[in-house]
Design a protein around this motif. Structure first.
Motif, PDB file in Angstrom:
ATOM      1  N   GLU A 147       5.240 -28.913 -70.438  1.00 11.54           N
ATOM      2  CA  GLU A 147       4.611 -28.677 -71.733  1.00 11.54           C
ATOM      3  C   GLU A 147       3.526 -27.610 -71.675  1.00 11.54           C
ATOM      4  O   GLU A 147       3.145 -27.055 -72.695  1.00 11.54           O
ATOM      5  N   ASP A 148       3.036 -27.347 -70.464  1.00  7.74           N
ATOM      6  CA  ASP A 148       2.007 -26.327 -70.304  1.00  7.74           C
ATOM      7  C   ASP A 148       2.105 -25.757 -68.892  1.00  7.74           C
ATOM      8  O   ASP A 148       2.882 -26.237 -68.052  1.00  7.74           O
ATOM      9  N   LEU A 149       1.314 -24.721 -68.630  1.00  5.39           N
ATOM     10  CA  LEU A 149       1.388 -24.057 -67.325  1.00  5.39           C
ATOM     11  C   LEU A 149       0.964 -24.985 -66.203  1.00  5.39           C
ATOM     12  O   LEU A 149       1.546 -24.955 -65.104  1.00  5.39           O
ATOM     13  N   LYS A 150      -0.038 -25.808 -66.431  1.00  6.00           N
ATOM     14  CA  LYS A 150      -0.534 -26.694 -65.385  1.00  6.00           C
ATOM     15  C   LYS A 150       0.551 -27.643 -64.892  1.00  6.00           C
ATOM     16  O   LYS A 150       0.675 -27.889 -63.676  1.00  6.00           O
ATOM     17  N   SER A 151       1.334 -28.183 -65.800  1.00  8.80           N
ATOM     18  CA  SER A 151       2.395 -29.102 -65.374  1.00  8.80           C
ATOM     19  C   SER A 151       3.428 -28.398 -64.510  1.00  8.80           C
ATOM     20  O   SER A 151       3.964 -28.980 -63.556  1.00  8.80           O
ATOM     21  N   LEU A 152       3.712 -27.137 -64.817  1.00  8.53           N
ATOM     22  CA  LEU A 152       4.651 -26.359 -64.003  1.00  8.53           C
ATOM     23  C   LEU A 152       4.063 -26.076 -62.623  1.00  8.53           C
ATOM     24  O   LEU A 152       4.729 -26.321 -61.595  1.00  8.53           O
ATOM     25  N   ILE A 153       2.844 -25.565 -62.582  1.00 10.94           N
ATOM     26  CA  ILE A 153       2.227 -25.215 -61.302  1.00 10.94           C
ATOM     27  C   ILE A 153       2.033 -26.456 -60.437  1.00 10.94           C
ATOM     28  O   ILE A 153       2.275 -26.428 -59.216  1.00 10.94           O
ATOM     29  N   GLU A 183      -1.891 -19.099 -55.476  1.00  6.82           N
ATOM     30  CA  GLU A 183      -3.148 -18.870 -54.781  1.00  6.82           C
ATOM     31  C   GLU A 183      -4.309 -19.458 -55.579  1.00  6.82           C
ATOM     32  O   GLU A 183      -5.204 -20.110 -55.021  1.00  6.82           O
ATOM     33  N   ALA A 184      -4.279 -19.247 -56.893  1.00  7.30           N
ATOM     34  CA  ALA A 184      -5.339 -19.787 -57.757  1.00  7.30           C
ATOM     35  C   ALA A 184      -5.299 -21.305 -57.806  1.00  7.30           C
ATOM     36  O   ALA A 184      -6.319 -21.952 -58.090  1.00  7.30           O
ATOM     37  N   ALA A 185      -4.138 -21.877 -57.528  1.00  5.62           N
ATOM     38  CA  ALA A 185      -4.006 -23.337 -57.503  1.00  5.62           C
ATOM     39  C   ALA A 185      -4.459 -23.931 -56.175  1.00  5.62           C
ATOM     40  O   ALA A 185      -4.464 -25.163 -56.016  1.00  5.62           O
ATOM     41  N   PRO A 250       1.565 -15.197 -80.771  1.00  8.65           N
ATOM     42  CA  PRO A 250       0.344 -15.863 -81.248  1.00  8.65           C
ATOM     43  C   PRO A 250       0.282 -17.312 -80.786  1.00  8.65           C
ATOM     44  O   PRO A 250       1.280 -18.035 -80.817  1.00  8.65           O
ATOM     45  N   GLY A 251      -0.898 -17.707 -80.336  1.00  9.54           N
ATOM     46  CA  GLY A 251      -1.099 -19.083 -79.914  1.00  9.54           C
ATOM     47  C   GLY A 251      -0.773 -19.372 -78.468  1.00  9.54           C
ATOM     48  O   GLY A 251      -1.072 -20.471 -77.976  1.00  9.54           O
ATOM     49  N   VAL A 252      -0.166 -18.402 -77.769  1.00  8.98           N
ATOM     50  CA  VAL A 252       0.152 -18.611 -76.355  1.00  8.98           C
ATOM     51  C   VAL A 252      -1.082 -18.246 -75.531  1.00  8.98           C
ATOM     52  O   VAL A 252      -1.589 -17.131 -75.615  1.00  8.98           O
ATOM     53  N   PRO A 253      -1.609 -19.181 -74.729  1.00 13.04           N
ATOM     54  CA  PRO A 253      -2.851 -18.916 -73.992  1.00 13.04           C
ATOM     55  C   PRO A 253      -2.645 -17.935 -72.848  1.00 13.04           C
ATOM     56  O   PRO A 253      -1.515 -17.701 -72.390  1.00 13.04           O
ATOM     57  N   THR A 254      -3.747 -17.364 -72.380  1.00 10.51           N
ATOM     58  CA  THR A 254      -3.690 -16.574 -71.160  1.00 10.51           C
ATOM     59  C   THR A 254      -3.624 -17.527 -69.964  1.00 10.51           C
ATOM     60  O   THR A 254      -3.934 -18.719 -70.081  1.00 10.51           O
ATOM     61  N   ILE A 255      -3.240 -16.986 -68.828  1.00  9.28           N
ATOM     62  CA  ILE A 255      -3.207 -17.798 -67.613  1.00  9.28           C
ATOM     63  C   ILE A 255      -4.613 -18.293 -67.271  1.00  9.28           C
ATOM     64  O   ILE A 255      -4.798 -19.432 -66.831  1.00  9.28           O
ATOM     65  N   GLY A 259      -6.252 -22.285 -67.013  1.00 11.81           N
ATOM     66  CA  GLY A 259      -6.912 -22.891 -65.865  1.00 11.81           C
ATOM     67  C   GLY A 259      -6.737 -22.187 -64.541  1.00 11.81           C
ATOM     68  O   GLY A 259      -7.194 -22.695 -63.505  1.00 11.81           O
ATOM     69  N   TYR A 260      -6.108 -21.004 -64.535  1.00  7.83           N
ATOM     70  CA  TYR A 260      -5.875 -20.286 -63.285  1.00  7.83           C
ATOM     71  C   TYR A 260      -6.465 -18.883 -63.408  1.00  7.83           C
ATOM     72  O   TYR A 260      -6.078 -18.116 -64.292  1.00  7.83           O
ATOM     73  N   ASP A 261      -7.389 -18.563 -62.527  1.00  2.09           N
ATOM     74  CA  ASP A 261      -8.196 -17.349 -62.652  1.00  2.09           C
ATOM     75  C   ASP A 261      -7.406 -16.124 -62.187  1.00  2.09           C
ATOM     76  O   ASP A 261      -7.679 -15.539 -61.135  1.00  2.09           O
ATOM     77  N   VAL A 262      -6.422 -15.734 -62.975  1.00  2.00           N
ATOM     78  CA  VAL A 262      -5.526 -14.639 -62.623  1.00  2.00           C
ATOM     79  C   VAL A 262      -5.287 -13.762 -63.844  1.00  2.00           C
ATOM     80  O   VAL A 262      -5.012 -14.267 -64.942  1.00  2.00           O
ATOM     81  N   VAL A 263      -5.387 -12.456 -63.643  1.00  2.00           N
ATOM     82  CA  VAL A 263      -5.012 -11.480 -64.666  1.00  2.00           C
ATOM     83  C   VAL A 263      -4.139 -10.439 -63.989  1.00  2.00           C
ATOM     84  O   VAL A 263      -4.503  -9.905 -62.933  1.00  2.00           O
ATOM     85  N   LEU A 264      -2.985 -10.160 -64.546  1.00  2.00           N
ATOM     86  CA  LEU A 264      -2.091  -9.149 -63.986  1.00  2.00           C
ATOM     87  C   LEU A 264      -1.351  -8.473 -65.128  1.00  2.00           C
ATOM     88  O   LEU A 264      -0.751  -9.143 -65.971  1.00  2.00           O
ATOM     89  N   THR A 265      -1.394  -7.165 -65.159  1.00  2.00           N
ATOM     90  CA  THR A 265      -0.588  -6.425 -66.130  1.00  2.00           C
ATOM     91  C   THR A 265       0.307  -5.447 -65.391  1.00  2.00           C
ATOM     92  O   THR A 265       0.000  -5.024 -64.268  1.00  2.00           O
ATOM     93  N   ASN A 266       1.399  -5.094 -66.008  1.00  2.06           N
ATOM     94  CA  ASN A 266       2.463  -4.333 -65.361  1.00  2.06           C
ATOM     95  C   ASN A 266       2.555  -2.935 -65.963  1.00  2.06           C
ATOM     96  O   ASN A 266       2.927  -2.780 -67.114  1.00  2.06           O
ATOM     97  N   TRP A 267       2.193  -1.915 -65.176  1.00  2.00           N
ATOM     98  CA  TRP A 267       2.289  -0.550 -65.688  1.00  2.00           C
ATOM     99  C   TRP A 267       3.664   0.045 -65.416  1.00  2.00           C
ATOM    100  O   TRP A 267       4.349  -0.330 -64.466  1.00  2.00           O
ATOM    101  N   ARG A 268       4.060   0.964 -66.285  1.00  2.00           N
ATOM    102  CA  ARG A 268       5.316   1.709 -66.103  1.00  2.00           C
ATOM    103  C   ARG A 268       5.072   3.179 -66.389  1.00  2.00           C
ATOM    104  O   ARG A 268       4.226   3.536 -67.210  1.00  2.00           O
ATOM    105  N   GLY A 269       5.819   4.019 -65.724  1.00  2.00           N
ATOM    106  CA  GLY A 269       5.686   5.450 -65.922  1.00  2.00           C
ATOM    107  C   GLY A 269       6.959   6.166 -65.525  1.00  2.00           C
ATOM    108  O   GLY A 269       8.028   5.563 -65.446  1.00  2.00           O
TER     109      GLY A 269
END
Length: 337
Positions: A147-153, A183-185, A250-255, A259-269
């Motif tokens: 139901e949420d990211l925590k349950s999956l992790i 790693e954040a877990a 809309p309404g989908v939380p960030t990681i 509860g997990y201190d992670v930010v990652l974005t994917n660049w393309r060029g």
């Protein structure tokens, strides 16, 4: 300390001939140049180093569409060369003689070069432009028990290899994100490879099939690749990987919010063959810059949820060098190399 990683981080003979042959764009017919005189390309070839359906494929075909519809070039045929996180395509690019060639690349390729031990490296190509930056999204099938990211992790941490996660190529952005979340877990670099059961794919279509078919517990990819399936109610989004929520979901939380201190974005060029002349590089930069400045390109960015991350020239060279260093360090930290 905040663990934030932001990344701005068998082929048919006919396709092989198309990639390695010297086409009408180059040579002495006035449409290109191998020397230092002024270059002028009326056509460009676009190589997508992945199978159809994924973010690279979307990017390559969007580039071709805007270039031709806006009359920046006459033709921009797209060729898919999938496999090994783009390193198969990168190896073929090393043999391309036509300077009027653009290959889609990005964070995925940076990671795949390291995890696959590729002999041909990104440094062997010619950087042309960084184009976009995109958040990733973690999804599960619509009828999933998570139901949420925590349950999956929590389930991955507890049951390890019994829980399968799919995404793009090994060592790419999706794979890195999965490792960073573990790693954040609380898992160490030695534990992550033995705990994480990650199924890589050469194209987004394969990952979608696995998720919709209930063959995997979860999937990770760019927002644009999964958005239509989320909106259709076939997938459920658990979290996005950017600094903030994305308008398309809309309404989908960030990681981080989950509860997990992670930010990652994917660049393309896009890159070009190595060893092209300064004039050829300048002409490709002119073509891509003209594309970037069109209203049609801006519309495509908005529709697909891609952030504008345009960069060329010496600043791009510096970015690529730093990104290689950053990604290699991250892969080591989470035990993927």
């Amino acid at each position: 300390m905040k663990r934030t990683r932001t990344a701005l981080i068998a082929i048919a003979a006919a396709a092989a001939l198309a990639l390695t042959g010297c086409s009408a764009q180059g040579g002495g017919d006035g449409t290109g140049t191998g020397g230092d005189e002024e270059a002028a390309f009326t056509d460009v070839s676009i190589i997508v180093p992945a199978d159809p359906g994924g973010g690279w494929d979307q990017t390559g075909r969007t580039i071709a569409k805007v270039l031709t519809e806006q009359d920046i070039v006459k033709t921009a045929p797209v060729t898919n060369v999938g496999g090994a996180g783009g390193t198969i395509g990168l190896a073929q690019l090393a043999n391309v003689k036509d300077p009027a060639t653009l290959m889609v690349n990005g964070l995925v390729m940076v990671g795949a070069i390291e995890t696959n031990g590729s002999q041909v490296r990104l440094e062997d190509a010619t950087p042309i432009a960084r184009l976009t930056d995109e958040a990733l999204v973690v999804v599960v099938p619509a009828d999933s028990k998570y139901e949420d990211l925590k349950s999956l992790i929590d389930d991955i941490v507890d049951n390890g290899q019994a829980v399968t996660v799919t995404g793009g190529s090994a060592g790419g952005a999706d794979h890195i994100l999965a490792g960073l979340m573990l790693e954040a877990a609380g898992l160490g670099s030695a534990e992550i490879p033995t705990t994480l059961n990650y199924t890589p794919n050469a194209g987004g279509g394969e990952a979608v099939s696995l998720i919709l078919g209930g063959k995997v517990a979860a999937g990770i990819s760019g927002v644009a690749e999964f958005q239509q399936h989320i909106e259709a109610g076939k997938m459920r989004a658990l979290a996005v990987s950017g600094e903030s929520e994305v308008p398309q979901l809309p309404g989908v939380p960030t990681i981080t919010e989950a509860g997990y201190d992670v930010v990652l974005t994917n660049w393309r060029g896009v890159i070009a063959p190595g060893g092209i002349s300064d004039a050829d590089r300048a002409e490709l930069e002119r073509i891509v810059t003209e594309m970037h400045d069109t209203a049609e390109w801006k519309k495509e960015l908005e529709t697909k949820g891609w952030a504008d991350a345009f960069l060329t020239g010496p600043e791009l060279d510096d970015f690529v060098t730093q990104n290689i260093t950053d990604v290699t360090g991250t892969l080591k930290n989470i035990g993927l190399i």
